[in-house]
Scaffold this active site. Structure first.
Site, PDB file in Angstrom:
ATOM      1  N   GLY A 257       0.852  -1.188   0.000  1.00 23.46           N
ATOM      2  CA  GLY A 257       0.000   0.000   0.000  1.00 23.46           C
ATOM      3  C   GLY A 257       0.879   1.226   0.000  1.00 23.46           C
ATOM      4  O   GLY A 257       2.017   1.191  -0.469  1.00 23.46           O
TER       5      GLY A 257
ATOM      6  N   CYS B  72       2.954   5.224  -3.020  1.00 25.26           N
ATOM      7  CA  CYS B  72       3.891   5.063  -4.135  1.00 25.26           C
ATOM      8  C   CYS B  72       3.547   3.870  -5.015  1.00 25.26           C
ATOM      9  O   CYS B  72       3.181   4.037  -6.173  1.00 25.26           O
ATOM     10  CB  CYS B  72       5.315   4.946  -3.598  1.00 25.26           C
ATOM     11  SG  CYS B  72       5.818   6.411  -2.701  1.00 25.26           S
TER      12      CYS B  72
HETATM   13  C1  UGA Z   1       8.720   2.715  -2.155  1.00 22.23           C
HETATM   14  C2  UGA Z   1      10.105   2.264  -2.662  1.00 22.23           C
HETATM   15  O1  UGA Z   1      10.603   1.192  -1.828  1.00 22.23           O
HETATM   16  C3  UGA Z   1      11.086   3.420  -2.652  1.00 22.23           C
HETATM   17  O2  UGA Z   1      12.340   2.996  -3.203  1.00 22.23           O
HETATM   18  C4  UGA Z   1      10.512   4.564  -3.494  1.00 22.23           C
HETATM   19  O3  UGA Z   1      11.363   5.708  -3.468  1.00 22.23           O
HETATM   20  C5  UGA Z   1       9.153   4.974  -2.935  1.00 22.23           C
HETATM   21  O4  UGA Z   1       8.276   3.818  -2.943  1.00 22.23           O
HETATM   22  C6  UGA Z   1       8.597   6.064  -3.818  1.00 22.23           C
HETATM   23  O5  UGA Z   1       8.251   5.775  -4.959  1.00 22.23           O
HETATM   24  O6  UGA Z   1       8.586   7.219  -3.409  1.00 22.23           O
HETATM   25  P1  UGA Z   1       7.606   3.110   0.257  1.00 22.23           P
HETATM   26  O7  UGA Z   1       6.317   3.289  -0.466  1.00 22.23           O
HETATM   27  O8  UGA Z   1       7.984   4.099   1.311  1.00 22.23           O
HETATM   28  O9  UGA Z   1       8.846   3.098  -0.790  1.00 22.23           O
HETATM   29  O10 UGA Z   1       7.525   1.718   0.982  1.00 22.23           O
HETATM   30  P2  UGA Z   1       8.171   0.276   0.889  1.00 22.23           P
HETATM   31  O11 UGA Z   1       9.020   0.060   2.066  1.00 22.23           O
HETATM   32  O12 UGA Z   1       8.773   0.031  -0.438  1.00 22.23           O
HETATM   33  O13 UGA Z   1       6.850  -0.633   1.064  1.00 22.23           O
HETATM   34  C7  UGA Z   1       5.743  -0.512   0.160  1.00 22.23           C
HETATM   35  C8  UGA Z   1       4.635  -1.465   0.557  1.00 22.23           C
HETATM   36  O14 UGA Z   1       5.005  -2.809   0.287  1.00 22.23           O
HETATM   37  C9  UGA Z   1       4.241  -1.438   2.035  1.00 22.23           C
HETATM   38  O15 UGA Z   1       2.829  -1.478   2.131  1.00 22.23           O
HETATM   39  C10 UGA Z   1       4.848  -2.697   2.602  1.00 22.23           C
HETATM   40  O16 UGA Z   1       4.152  -3.198   3.726  1.00 22.23           O
HETATM   41  C11 UGA Z   1       4.714  -3.641   1.413  1.00 22.23           C
HETATM   42  N1  UGA Z   1       5.680  -4.759   1.424  1.00 22.23           N
HETATM   43  C12 UGA Z   1       7.018  -4.520   1.318  1.00 22.23           C
HETATM   44  C13 UGA Z   1       5.196  -6.054   1.506  1.00 22.23           C
HETATM   45  O17 UGA Z   1       3.972  -6.296   1.580  1.00 22.23           O
HETATM   46  N2  UGA Z   1       6.087  -7.091   1.487  1.00 22.23           N
HETATM   47  C14 UGA Z   1       7.428  -6.884   1.369  1.00 22.23           C
HETATM   48  O18 UGA Z   1       8.191  -7.873   1.342  1.00 22.23           O
HETATM   49  C15 UGA Z   1       7.905  -5.571   1.305  1.00 22.23           C
END
Ligand code: UGA
Length: 464
Positions: A277, A280
């Protein structure tokens, strides 16, 4: 180099504060007067680890300023970072109205030569539109260099990510722009900084020289969308594997670890659960699908990534219904509202989607999140009870749901929570625990992908 940041959101504020931290004079401007007034008073509108200290230090050193006077900030700068929002339109396309507005503003008020750096996540070829807009609306004949420098900062760990990047991607179609960006990032590339996350010099905080990747602006724009959608793809793949593991009676976490240990695959972003979610991935996926379609490519693979992610909340709710039978009027404890740990952001949070679905089914909810309570309070109806600790949500609950994997929830005193619950049932939407950890304490534990009683896959129509 004197820098101006336009847009004081997650990206602009974090980037501006970090650029000041490595020594540049930075002016951050935003049209939101209340936000700028708060920042001038030293109040930080978002939760981001280390951000308040970095802002305070650089504000008092005079290197970081906040203003609503965009023309003055633009005029004073050698380089201008465009960090305004690109929210999705109703059709999934990125709305570029703010990007165009600030581009025109730059063209109209800049009198000297400027380097314009796009940081907002934008459709491919936006830099070309920016170049054309600048040339069309400039009154002074100022010369502009245009670059694309996508950000890869994660919310919650943005400051750490700025100082420890894997790569810095610089899209520029001419040497002056490349030289400007090399000068801006030199301290991060050479490790010539004191790390604000560890309070140590770069060579003692795990910093490694990032790869400096120079491309065309078009390629740099594509790298950002392609990177985010690949990470989303990994998550949906992990969730599909988790569903298969449940059907087969295998342990999804073991299976995913088994594949992630292959260095060609890597363990990151293979955590199954409620899905991705935030502001991004979901919006970037939709925008990338639209961009591909406009270019004449039907990106079917990404549509499936979206579809798998969209099923996650419904699969979780079905598990809840199977465990509780009737939902109406039952009390549930909810742990987690933010879209991931480490942030107070609830935008497109799977946890909030679960909460809304439960409210629609007339359930009584007691909720807790370490950071996102204030934002959630503005979105949720008055009957939701906001608690002050993980333990308090357990009071008279028929089940506790883990919807965000905050480490605080692992550290909670679960036996005390059990004593307060009507039924010791835990549904773990984030696989924060291994099934046996809570079972040993006498809980009924339901995870996602742990090889427990598996719900049948959703019928195709309901899944889309
Ligand atoms: C993401 C990218 O990781 C960044 O590199 C990018 O700069 C950013 O988007 C952006 O476009 O500005 P972010 O949205 O802060 O960063 O969060 P993430 O840590 O990537 O997680 C995104 C979602 O994936 C979260 O809901 C998280 O819970 C979920 N997730 C992540 C999973 O369900 N499983 C995983 O193994 C990893």
């Amino acid at each position: 180099m004197k820098l101006c940041i336009i847009g004081a959101g997650y990206v602009g504020l974090t980037t501006g504060a970090c650029l000041a931290e490595i020594g540049h004079p930075v002016i951050v401007t935003d049209c939101d007067q209340a936000k700028i007034a708060a920042l001038q008073r030293g109040e930080i509108p978002i939760y981001e680890e280390f951000l308040d200290a970095v802002v305070a230090r650089n504000q008092s050193a005079g290197r970081l300023q906040f203003t609503t006077d965009a023309p003055a900030a633009i005029e004073a700068a050698d380089a201008i970072f465009v960090c305004v929002g690109t929210p999705p339109d109703h059709d999934g396309k990125a709305n570029l109205a703010a990007v165009e507005r600030v581009t025109r503003q730059i063209a109209e008020c800049a009198t000297g030569d400027k380097l314009i750096i796009g940081k907002s996540t934008v459709p491919v070829r936006t830099a070309d539109h920016i170049r054309r807009t600048l040339a069309t609306y400039t009154r002074s004949g100022a010369r502009f260099q245009v670059a694309s420098n996508p950000e890869f900062l994660r919310e919650g760990t943005g400051i750490f990510d700025f100082f420890h990047p894997d790569r810095i991607v610089v899209g520029c179609d001419g040497e002056p722009a490349a030289a400007g960006l090399r000068e801006i990032y030199r301290p991060v590339v050479e490790g010539a900084f004191h790390c604000p996350c560890h309070d140590r010099p770069a060579n003692q905080c795990g910093w490694r020289p990032p790869v400096w990747l120079e491309t065309s602006t078009t390629s740099a724009e594509l790298i950002k969308h392609a990177a985010n959608s690949f990470l989303s793809l990994k998550i949906s793949y992990a969730n599909a594997i988790a569903d298969i593991c449940e059907l087969a009676g295998a342990d999804a976490l073991a299976v995913l670890r088994g594949i992630g240990l292959d260095h060609r695959i890597g363990e990151a972003f293979l955590r199954p659960g409620l899905g991705f979610g935030g502001f991004c991935f979901p919006k970037d996926l939709s925008a990338f699908l639209e961009i591909a379609a406009e270019l004449g490519y039907d990106f079917r693979l990404l549509r499936e990534v979206q579809a798998i992610n969209a099923e996650r909340v419904e699969i979780f709710l079905r598990k809840l219904r199977e465990s509780l039978w009737v939902l109406e009027d039952k009390t549930l404890g909810v742990l987690g509202l933010a879209f991931k740990p480490g942030t107070d952001d609830i935008r497109l949070s799977p946890a909030m989607a679960v909460v809304q679905a439960l409210l629609a089914r007339k359930m009584r909810l007691r909720v807790f999140d370490p950071r996102a309570m204030e934002r959630a309070r503005r979105e949720l109806p008055a009957e939701v009870i906001f608690c002050d600790s993980p333990e308090a949500v357990a009071e008279q609950a028929e089940a506790v749901l883990i919807l965000t994997e905050w480490p605080e929830f692992r550290a909670a005193v679960w036996p005390r929570m059990k004593a307060r619950m009507l039924r010791p049932l835990v549904l773990d939407g984030r696989n924060l625990f291994r099934p046996d950890e809570l079972a040993r304490l006498g809980f009924e534990y339901v995870g996602l992908g742990a090889g427990a009683a598996a719900p049948a896959p959703l019928p195709a129509a309901a899944a889309r």
